[in-house]
Write a protein that holds these residues in place. Sequence first.
Motif, PDB file in Angstrom:
ATOM      1  N   PRO A 106       0.813  -1.235   0.000  1.00  0.00           N
ATOM      2  CA  PRO A 106       0.000   0.000   0.000  1.00  0.00           C
ATOM      3  C   PRO A 106       0.835   1.269   0.000  1.00  0.00           C
ATOM      4  O   PRO A 106       0.405   2.295  -0.526  1.00  0.00           O
ATOM      5  CB  PRO A 106      -0.851  -0.127   1.264  1.00  0.00           C
ATOM      6  CG  PRO A 106      -0.142  -1.117   2.120  1.00  0.00           C
ATOM      7  CD  PRO A 106       0.559  -2.052   1.195  1.00  0.00           C
ATOM      8  N   TRP A 107       2.034   1.243   0.576  1.00  0.00           N
ATOM      9  CA  TRP A 107       2.904   2.409   0.620  1.00  0.00           C
ATOM     10  C   TRP A 107       3.316   2.806  -0.804  1.00  0.00           C
ATOM     11  O   TRP A 107       3.162   3.951  -1.206  1.00  0.00           O
ATOM     12  CB  TRP A 107       4.133   2.115   1.478  1.00  0.00           C
ATOM     13  CG  TRP A 107       3.784   1.743   2.870  1.00  0.00           C
ATOM     14  CD1 TRP A 107       3.644   2.591   3.938  1.00  0.00           C
ATOM     15  CD2 TRP A 107       3.502   0.429   3.361  1.00  0.00           C
ATOM     16  NE1 TRP A 107       3.295   1.886   5.059  1.00  0.00           N
ATOM     17  CE2 TRP A 107       3.206   0.554   4.742  1.00  0.00           C
ATOM     18  CE3 TRP A 107       3.482  -0.838   2.784  1.00  0.00           C
ATOM     19  CZ2 TRP A 107       2.881  -0.542   5.532  1.00  0.00           C
ATOM     20  CZ3 TRP A 107       3.160  -1.932   3.576  1.00  0.00           C
ATOM     21  CH2 TRP A 107       2.869  -1.781   4.934  1.00  0.00           C
ATOM     22  N   LYS A 108       3.785   1.849  -1.564  1.00  0.00           N
ATOM     23  CA  LYS A 108       4.193   2.108  -2.943  1.00  0.00           C
ATOM     24  C   LYS A 108       3.010   2.555  -3.791  1.00  0.00           C
ATOM     25  O   LYS A 108       3.130   3.460  -4.622  1.00  0.00           O
ATOM     26  CB  LYS A 108       4.832   0.850  -3.538  1.00  0.00           C
ATOM     27  CG  LYS A 108       5.325   1.009  -4.955  1.00  0.00           C
ATOM     28  CD  LYS A 108       5.969  -0.285  -5.444  1.00  0.00           C
ATOM     29  CE  LYS A 108       6.455  -0.150  -6.885  1.00  0.00           C
ATOM     30  NZ  LYS A 108       7.077  -1.430  -7.367  1.00  0.00           N
ATOM     31  N   THR A 109       1.859   1.933  -3.569  1.00  0.00           N
ATOM     32  CA  THR A 109       0.675   2.270  -4.358  1.00  0.00           C
ATOM     33  C   THR A 109       0.199   3.680  -4.075  1.00  0.00           C
ATOM     34  O   THR A 109      -0.144   4.432  -5.000  1.00  0.00           O
ATOM     35  CB  THR A 109      -0.453   1.263  -4.081  1.00  0.00           C
ATOM     36  OG1 THR A 109       0.008  -0.055  -4.406  1.00  0.00           O
ATOM     37  CG2 THR A 109      -1.682   1.587  -4.912  1.00  0.00           C
ATOM     38  N   LEU A 110       0.161   4.078  -2.816  1.00  0.00           N
ATOM     39  CA  LEU A 110      -0.268   5.437  -2.492  1.00  0.00           C
ATOM     40  C   LEU A 110       0.677   6.476  -3.073  1.00  0.00           C
ATOM     41  O   LEU A 110       0.238   7.544  -3.523  1.00  0.00           O
ATOM     42  CB  LEU A 110      -0.370   5.607  -0.979  1.00  0.00           C
ATOM     43  CG  LEU A 110      -1.613   5.013  -0.312  1.00  0.00           C
ATOM     44  CD1 LEU A 110      -1.577   5.266   1.192  1.00  0.00           C
ATOM     45  CD2 LEU A 110      -2.888   5.590  -0.896  1.00  0.00           C
ATOM     46  N   ILE A 111       1.956   6.183  -3.077  1.00  0.00           N
ATOM     47  CA  ILE A 111       2.921   7.100  -3.694  1.00  0.00           C
ATOM     48  C   ILE A 111       2.643   7.229  -5.189  1.00  0.00           C
ATOM     49  O   ILE A 111       2.624   8.330  -5.750  1.00  0.00           O
ATOM     50  CB  ILE A 111       4.360   6.611  -3.447  1.00  0.00           C
ATOM     51  CG1 ILE A 111       4.717   6.751  -1.960  1.00  0.00           C
ATOM     52  CG2 ILE A 111       5.352   7.388  -4.305  1.00  0.00           C
ATOM     53  CD1 ILE A 111       6.028   6.101  -1.573  1.00  0.00           C
ATOM     54  N   ALA A 112       2.376   6.105  -5.848  1.00  0.00           N
ATOM     55  CA  ALA A 112       2.089   6.122  -7.282  1.00  0.00           C
ATOM     56  C   ALA A 112       0.788   6.863  -7.582  1.00  0.00           C
ATOM     57  O   ALA A 112       0.684   7.577  -8.595  1.00  0.00           O
ATOM     58  CB  ALA A 112       2.025   4.694  -7.816  1.00  0.00           C
ATOM     59  N   LEU A 113      -0.199   6.731  -6.723  1.00  0.00           N
ATOM     60  CA  LEU A 113      -1.489   7.380  -6.955  1.00  0.00           C
ATOM     61  C   LEU A 113      -1.393   8.903  -6.893  1.00  0.00           C
ATOM     62  O   LEU A 113      -2.222   9.601  -7.488  1.00  0.00           O
ATOM     63  CB  LEU A 113      -2.516   6.887  -5.949  1.00  0.00           C
ATOM     64  CG  LEU A 113      -3.007   5.442  -6.127  1.00  0.00           C
ATOM     65  CD1 LEU A 113      -3.976   5.054  -5.008  1.00  0.00           C
ATOM     66  CD2 LEU A 113      -3.665   5.244  -7.491  1.00  0.00           C
ATOM     67  N   ARG A 114      -0.397   9.408  -6.206  1.00  0.00           N
ATOM     68  CA  ARG A 114      -0.216  10.863  -6.154  1.00  0.00           C
ATOM     69  C   ARG A 114      -0.046  11.448  -7.555  1.00  0.00           C
ATOM     70  O   ARG A 114      -0.456  12.583  -7.823  1.00  0.00           O
ATOM     71  CB  ARG A 114       0.997  11.216  -5.287  1.00  0.00           C
ATOM     72  CG  ARG A 114       0.805  10.900  -3.808  1.00  0.00           C
ATOM     73  CD  ARG A 114       2.084  11.131  -3.000  1.00  0.00           C
ATOM     74  NE  ARG A 114       2.337  12.561  -2.845  1.00  0.00           N
ATOM     75  CZ  ARG A 114       3.350  13.202  -3.395  1.00  0.00           C
ATOM     76  NH1 ARG A 114       4.203  12.550  -4.163  1.00  0.00           N
ATOM     77  NH2 ARG A 114       3.513  14.483  -3.191  1.00  0.00           N
ATOM     78  N   ASN A 115       0.554  10.661  -8.458  1.00  0.00           N
ATOM     79  CA  ASN A 115       0.783  11.138  -9.821  1.00  0.00           C
ATOM     80  C   ASN A 115      -0.501  11.237 -10.637  1.00  0.00           C
ATOM     81  O   ASN A 115      -0.502  11.840 -11.724  1.00  0.00           O
ATOM     82  CB  ASN A 115       1.769  10.214 -10.539  1.00  0.00           C
ATOM     83  CG  ASN A 115       3.140  10.223  -9.905  1.00  0.00           C
ATOM     84  OD1 ASN A 115       3.613  11.259  -9.433  1.00  0.00           O
ATOM     85  ND2 ASN A 115       3.792   9.072  -9.874  1.00  0.00           N
ATOM     86  N   LEU A 116      -1.577  10.637 -10.142  1.00  0.00           N
ATOM     87  CA  LEU A 116      -2.854  10.679 -10.855  1.00  0.00           C
ATOM     88  C   LEU A 116      -3.774  11.775 -10.332  1.00  0.00           C
ATOM     89  O   LEU A 116      -4.866  11.968 -10.851  1.00  0.00           O
ATOM     90  CB  LEU A 116      -3.568   9.325 -10.732  1.00  0.00           C
ATOM     91  CG  LEU A 116      -2.806   8.091 -11.214  1.00  0.00           C
ATOM     92  CD1 LEU A 116      -3.668   6.839 -11.056  1.00  0.00           C
ATOM     93  CD2 LEU A 116      -2.361   8.244 -12.662  1.00  0.00           C
ATOM     94  N   MET A 117      -3.330  12.496  -9.312  1.00  0.00           N
ATOM     95  CA  MET A 117      -4.165  13.506  -8.673  1.00  0.00           C
ATOM     96  C   MET A 117      -3.888  14.891  -9.231  1.00  0.00           C
ATOM     97  O   MET A 117      -2.739  15.252  -9.504  1.00  0.00           O
ATOM     98  CB  MET A 117      -3.919  13.516  -7.152  1.00  0.00           C
ATOM     99  CG  MET A 117      -4.249  12.205  -6.465  1.00  0.00           C
ATOM    100  SD  MET A 117      -3.726  12.185  -4.724  1.00  0.00           S
ATOM    101  CE  MET A 117      -4.790  13.454  -4.030  1.00  0.00           C
TER     102      MET A 117
END
Length: 218
Positions: A106-117
């Motif tokens: 989940p840590w890596k995924t949340l970091i990656a999701l920042r790029n979609l915001m």
Amino acid sequence: MCGIEDSVPDNYYCAVRKDLIDLVPPGFKSVLEIGCGDGNNADYLREKGAIYIAGIELSSKHGKAAKNKMDDVFIGSVEGELPGWLLNTKFDLLICGDVIEHLNNPWKTLIALRNLMSPSGYLLASIPNVRHYSVIKDLVFKGKFHYVSSGLLDRTHLRFFTKSEIVELFENSGYRTVSWSHSEMPKRDSLISRMSFGLLDGFLVYQYYVLAQKRQSR
């Protein structure tokens, strides 16, 4: 809902999460729902002003159903390789309703999701509280940590969180928390919460709701 399709009840994918969506300030136009299930949040999101609604769903069966209700749906894992149309879109709102606990990282995924915001976008998440008294009672007094088809000890959960771990998760992933909330307590638990002035809430809250934004670099 991201999970193993043949090991969960079918209604796992059908919930309309008004309790979550109502926590978001008005003004969002584009939405990405991770673990969108059948896409049943789409109508309510449009009522709230959304114009473009996309989803990510691991289950092929439910992802196909969501395509009838959402503008775009990627059938696959949010932890896998995402399609170009998704990577090139900026969303005002990302929803992770009962998703984060199912992720390998989940840590890596949340970091990656920042790029979609979008710069002022929100990420909205609901995460179960493993400190709930029902889990502690069985663990301490019965020596049981028994997995079930749904709930706090859902057998598809890969990660377990208390409030402090959720705080750490979001802080370490580059977010700032805008607001905290939690699922509605049963009347008895709500009474205990009031009588204890909230000191026992860590044992009474079944699920935490988090609204967050990207932390801006100084």
